[in-house]
Every structure is written in C-alpha cells, then in structure tokens.
Design an enzyme around this catalytic site. Sequence first.
Site, PDB file in Angstrom:
ATOM      1  N   ASN A 251     -19.421 -44.282 154.843  1.00 44.80           N
ATOM      2  CA  ASN A 251     -19.613 -43.879 153.449  1.00 44.80           C
ATOM      3  C   ASN A 251     -20.968 -43.184 153.377  1.00 44.80           C
ATOM      4  O   ASN A 251     -22.006 -43.842 153.434  1.00 44.80           O
ATOM      5  CB  ASN A 251     -19.582 -45.130 152.551  1.00 44.80           C
ATOM      6  CG  ASN A 251     -19.926 -44.821 151.109  1.00 44.80           C
ATOM      7  OD1 ASN A 251     -20.028 -43.656 150.722  1.00 44.80           O
ATOM      8  ND2 ASN A 251     -20.104 -45.867 150.311  1.00 44.80           N
ATOM      9  N   TRP A 252     -20.915 -41.857 153.254  1.00 47.68           N
ATOM     10  CA  TRP A 252     -22.177 -41.097 153.292  1.00 47.68           C
ATOM     11  C   TRP A 252     -22.931 -41.175 151.972  1.00 47.68           C
ATOM     12  O   TRP A 252     -24.053 -40.687 151.866  1.00 47.68           O
ATOM     13  CB  TRP A 252     -21.895 -39.634 153.660  1.00 47.68           C
ATOM     14  CG  TRP A 252     -21.365 -39.446 155.064  1.00 47.68           C
ATOM     15  CD1 TRP A 252     -21.145 -40.430 155.994  1.00 47.68           C
ATOM     16  CD2 TRP A 252     -20.991 -38.214 155.691  1.00 47.68           C
ATOM     17  NE1 TRP A 252     -20.657 -39.888 157.156  1.00 47.68           N
ATOM     18  CE2 TRP A 252     -20.553 -38.523 157.004  1.00 47.68           C
ATOM     19  CE3 TRP A 252     -20.982 -36.880 155.278  1.00 47.68           C
ATOM     20  CZ2 TRP A 252     -20.114 -37.546 157.899  1.00 47.68           C
ATOM     21  CZ3 TRP A 252     -20.542 -35.894 156.170  1.00 47.68           C
ATOM     22  CH2 TRP A 252     -20.121 -36.231 157.462  1.00 47.68           C
ATOM     23  N   LYS A 253     -22.293 -41.729 150.943  1.00 47.98           N
ATOM     24  CA  LYS A 253     -22.908 -41.849 149.612  1.00 47.98           C
ATOM     25  C   LYS A 253     -23.443 -40.473 149.159  1.00 47.98           C
ATOM     26  O   LYS A 253     -22.840 -39.463 149.492  1.00 47.98           O
ATOM     27  CB  LYS A 253     -23.989 -42.931 149.621  1.00 47.98           C
ATOM     28  CG  LYS A 253     -23.429 -44.267 150.153  1.00 47.98           C
ATOM     29  CD  LYS A 253     -24.333 -45.437 149.940  1.00 47.98           C
ATOM     30  CE  LYS A 253     -23.676 -46.701 150.505  1.00 47.98           C
ATOM     31  NZ  LYS A 253     -24.475 -47.906 150.292  1.00 47.98           N
TER      32      LYS A 253
ATOM     33  N   GLU B 129     -21.900 -49.784 144.100  1.00 50.63           N
ATOM     34  CA  GLU B 129     -22.795 -48.877 143.365  1.00 50.63           C
ATOM     35  C   GLU B 129     -22.086 -48.282 142.150  1.00 50.63           C
ATOM     36  O   GLU B 129     -22.725 -47.982 141.141  1.00 50.63           O
ATOM     37  CB  GLU B 129     -23.319 -47.790 144.323  1.00 50.63           C
ATOM     38  CG  GLU B 129     -24.363 -48.381 145.266  1.00 50.63           C
ATOM     39  CD  GLU B 129     -24.298 -47.886 146.701  1.00 50.63           C
ATOM     40  OE1 GLU B 129     -23.743 -46.800 146.946  1.00 50.63           O
ATOM     41  OE2 GLU B 129     -24.808 -48.605 147.588  1.00 50.63           O
TER      42      GLU B 129
ATOM     43  N   GLU C 244     -18.276 -56.351 150.636  1.00 53.74           N
ATOM     44  CA  GLU C 244     -19.649 -55.867 150.738  1.00 53.74           C
ATOM     45  C   GLU C 244     -20.531 -56.688 149.800  1.00 53.74           C
ATOM     46  O   GLU C 244     -20.602 -56.384 148.598  1.00 53.74           O
ATOM     47  CB  GLU C 244     -19.722 -54.387 150.335  1.00 53.74           C
ATOM     48  CG  GLU C 244     -18.877 -53.475 151.197  1.00 53.74           C
ATOM     49  CD  GLU C 244     -19.372 -52.031 151.149  1.00 53.74           C
ATOM     50  OE1 GLU C 244     -19.693 -51.492 152.206  1.00 53.74           O
ATOM     51  OE2 GLU C 244     -19.483 -51.459 150.051  1.00 53.74           O
TER      52      GLU C 244
ATOM     53  N   GLY D 109     -27.762 -51.676 151.968  1.00 50.71           N
ATOM     54  CA  GLY D 109     -28.954 -50.833 152.005  1.00 50.71           C
ATOM     55  C   GLY D 109     -30.256 -51.609 152.046  1.00 50.71           C
ATOM     56  O   GLY D 109     -31.324 -51.047 151.847  1.00 50.71           O
TER      57      GLY D 109
ATOM     58  N   SER E  67     -25.465 -53.189 155.571  1.00 53.96           N
ATOM     59  CA  SER E  67     -26.453 -53.137 156.656  1.00 53.96           C
ATOM     60  C   SER E  67     -25.849 -53.371 158.038  1.00 53.96           C
ATOM     61  O   SER E  67     -26.471 -54.004 158.895  1.00 53.96           O
ATOM     62  CB  SER E  67     -27.600 -54.117 156.383  1.00 53.96           C
ATOM     63  OG  SER E  67     -28.277 -53.772 155.183  1.00 53.96           O
TER      64      SER E  67
ATOM     65  N   GLY F 101     -22.754 -47.590 155.599  1.00 56.19           N
ATOM     66  CA  GLY F 101     -23.542 -46.647 154.807  1.00 56.19           C
ATOM     67  C   GLY F 101     -24.548 -45.933 155.697  1.00 56.19           C
ATOM     68  O   GLY F 101     -24.211 -45.006 156.437  1.00 56.19           O
ATOM     69  N   GLY F 102     -25.802 -46.401 155.655  1.00 60.72           N
ATOM     70  CA  GLY F 102     -26.912 -45.731 156.347  1.00 60.72           C
ATOM     71  C   GLY F 102     -26.616 -45.347 157.789  1.00 60.72           C
ATOM     72  O   GLY F 102     -26.907 -44.210 158.208  1.00 60.72           O
TER      73      GLY F 102
HETATM   74  P1  13P Z   1     -25.416 -49.803 154.162  1.00 64.28           P
HETATM   75  O1  13P Z   1     -24.674 -49.809 155.475  1.00 64.28           O
HETATM   76  O2  13P Z   1     -26.363 -48.654 154.031  1.00 64.28           O
HETATM   77  O3  13P Z   1     -26.018 -51.126 153.845  1.00 64.28           O
HETATM   78  O4  13P Z   1     -24.302 -49.524 153.025  1.00 64.28           O
HETATM   79  C1  13P Z   1     -23.157 -50.280 153.026  1.00 64.28           C
HETATM   80  C2  13P Z   1     -22.217 -49.699 152.045  1.00 64.28           C
HETATM   81  O5  13P Z   1     -22.429 -49.764 150.851  1.00 64.28           O
HETATM   82  C3  13P Z   1     -21.032 -48.999 152.559  1.00 64.28           C
HETATM   83  O6  13P Z   1     -20.147 -48.673 151.531  1.00 64.28           O
END
Ligand code: 13P
Length: 260
Positions: free
Chosen positions: A10-12, A98, A168, A174, A214, A235-236
């Site tokens: 998920n590149w957000k 989010e 999650e 994050g 994370s 995410g990250g």
């Molecule tokens: P992170 O891996 O950056 O914590 O994000 C997780 C996330 O929200 C994936 O949708």
Amino acid sequence: MTRKPFIAGNWKMNTSLEEAPALAGAMVEKVGSVEGVDLAVCPPFPYLASVGKALAGSKIALGAQDIFYENNGAYTGEISAAMLKDVGCAYVICGHSERRHVIGETDEMINRKVLKCVGDGLKPILCVGELLTERQADETIEVVSRQIHLGLEGVSSADLTDVTIAYEPVWAIGTGVTATPDQAQEVHAMIRRLLGEIYDDATARNVRIQYGGSVKPDNAGELLTQPDIDGALIGGASLKADDFAKIISAANNANNANKR
Ligand code: 13P
C-alpha cells in the site's frame, strides 16, 4: 488445504508520476515471476494506469487504495468500480484505518464498498484493527469483531472467497512498533473463529488474513510463520523494492515450510 500467502504493498499518498512506474518496474525485476505468493501493489489513483503498464505480464497484480460504491454521477472526487477495472485493478483496499480515522469512513460505508467490489468482480481487502486506547481498554476483540460483522454484512459465503481480511492494529501502523507474532496470531485466530461462526469452518479456513503494521524484512519471517497469518499489507517497506522483495521471500519460505 493451504492458503497461498498474499503480500500487498500500500503505497498510500507517496511516489510521483516518475517514481511510481519506476518502483513498479524495479519490483517486477525482483519478484515479478514469483509463483508461491500472490502479489499486489496499490499506488495512488493518478498512477494506476502507468503502474499497470509497468506490471503488465508479471505476477504482480494492481490494486487501488479505495473505491466508491455508486456507479457514476455527481460524486465529486470519487472513483467507481468500472474506472478501477478500466485501468486493470484486481484488488481494492476497503476501510483502511487512515480512511476510518483520518477521513471519517464508517463501517456502513466500508460495507457498501466491500459489497460493490464483490458485486463487480473486484477483490476487496477489508482492513480492521483497534486503536491503542482500545487495546489498552481490553476492547480489541470487541472492536475487531464489530468491524468484521459490519464490514461483511450481506457478503455471501461464495463471495467471501474473493475477500481478504487485513488485521492492522492502528498503533502499529507507520510507528515502527509491530504487534508481536503472538499478539497478531491471537487476533488472527479470533477473526478466523468469528468467520467460522458467521459462515462455517470450511469457509473460514479458506479466507486469507493479512497482518499489517510496521512489517519489515527483519520481522516478516516470524509474523508470517504464525498459523493464521497468511500474508501482509505493507506500507513503508513497500516503497523500497529491495525491502518488498525480502518480505516476499520470507512469505515464500514460510509457505515452503508447509506450516498449514
Ligand atoms: P506501515 O507498514 O508503514 O506501518 O503501514 C501499514 C499499513 O497501513 C498498510 O496498509
């Protein structure tokens, strides 16, 4: 019966017109022919088409970060299922924390999105998870159960085969703080039990439940070898092709260890 691991990035709200297809291209080079793990990346809407082109012919599927539940019309700023299918999306993230907590999406809206996906041939990734205050108040099970019940309302057991659940915990997203493998496994097992109650055990055993929050190359292995953790929503670490590839390799190893 085995559940094939599913790793999605998920590149957000990250990358640019130039970076998005370049990142996708780097991922295709590293993991584009992996067989043992299902893969997807979910870039921002404006880059779906160019990322789709970069992924063409690879095993990495395209996903969207959100959807709207109406077909078309006066819904300024929204994106329909038909638009997502036009640009080649297979998966759609629904109810990411989010969107729940920053944008204010309700369980009812999220349920309509999930129903729209399964009705229109898209595969939803339904995200659930508790806030830190809810965990501290011992409300994790209650919160996650409510999100699952409401999010899946009206989804038939046949349609559930296209649904992925992503657990999650909001406090792990994050933040660099990951749920321990035991903490994650406990909630994943609870979700599977709940799916067994809502549907039946055989149906529940087939549903893939991803962990997100994370996930990094150095913690992916111990999370992914838990019996009810069937992949990850990243995410990250999905913004770095190297890290993403290492996590996929951990998923492949967990699968090869034939844990289920
Ligand atoms: P992170 O891996 O950056 O914590 O994000 C997780 C996330 O929200 C994936 O949708």
